[in-house]
Design an enzyme around this catalytic site. Sequence first.
Site, PDB file in Angstrom:
ATOM      1  N   SER A 177       0.815  -1.212   0.000  1.00  0.00           N
ATOM      2  CA  SER A 177       0.000   0.000   0.000  1.00  0.00           C
ATOM      3  C   SER A 177       0.851   1.266   0.000  1.00  0.00           C
ATOM      4  O   SER A 177       0.437   2.295  -0.535  1.00  0.00           O
ATOM      5  CB  SER A 177      -0.951   0.016   1.202  1.00  0.00           C
ATOM      6  OG  SER A 177      -0.235   0.033   2.419  1.00  0.00           O
ATOM      7  N   HIS A 231       1.115   4.563   4.552  1.00  0.00           N
ATOM      8  CA  HIS A 231       0.365   5.298   3.535  1.00  0.00           C
ATOM      9  C   HIS A 231       0.936   6.700   3.358  1.00  0.00           C
ATOM     10  O   HIS A 231       1.160   7.171   2.238  1.00  0.00           O
ATOM     11  CB  HIS A 231      -1.112   5.404   3.926  1.00  0.00           C
ATOM     12  CG  HIS A 231      -1.774   4.074   4.097  1.00  0.00           C
ATOM     13  ND1 HIS A 231      -3.036   3.933   4.641  1.00  0.00           N
ATOM     14  CD2 HIS A 231      -1.372   2.820   3.798  1.00  0.00           C
ATOM     15  CE1 HIS A 231      -3.372   2.661   4.660  1.00  0.00           C
ATOM     16  NE2 HIS A 231      -2.375   1.965   4.162  1.00  0.00           N
TER      17      HIS A 231
END
Length: 245
Positions: A177, A231
């Site tokens: 991610s 992230h």
Amino acid sequence: EREAAGGMLVRGALGLGIGLGFGLGIGVSNVILTGQPVDEFAEEEEVLSREKGLKGNLGVLVTRLKPSPFRNVTDALIQLNTLTFALQKLSRGWLSAWGCKHNMAIASGQLWRLFTPAFLHGNLIHLMVNCYSLNHIGPKTEAMFGSNRMLAIYMLSGISGNLYSYYFNRLPAVGSSGALFGLLGALGFFYYRHRKVLAKQVEQPLRSLRNVLVANLLIGLSTPNIDNWAHIGGVVAGAATVMLL
């Protein structure tokens, strides 16, 4: 997004995948029907119009089925993720233990763990969702920046996500991610930087990217064992890489 899987955080992209599907990937067509009278000539024109529309739709379908010249790196990354997942299963977890982000191991000198987690996945659903997200946003980034630059953004964002996670999250983790958010950050920064030149062409993409990023950050804040730092690290690296390239 990272979900707890045993003692390891799984960096997934469930919110990312849903956001990409509904925010960037699916267009909505509005059909306006009017109640005008129809005569024989209008009926003939309607038949011709339908035939042209059918040919046009078939042409669009054929075009979409053709290999895209802007997804060579995307396809290679998806294949690599699939291969490494198969190796994870065949090794009965050894590869996951060897390559996951593990703070104590990194501190002892195992620096490859800042790179390898981006190619490891916790389970089949995790792999499928991440590959779906990559399949969707990868070609857009590859077409925008070129294959080599897209690969550089992906790799640097993955490493940056692991660095942020290393400094701010003590739990072991796997997942891509950080790299995926780096692609989002790269596109978002490019659109924002050139918004005055591109004008209305980037309004919808910018809005979609913003919604995806905000939604995933909120999911991370509201869900236990989600590592938002990976992230954030990916987004920062993606934007920074575009500034330097």
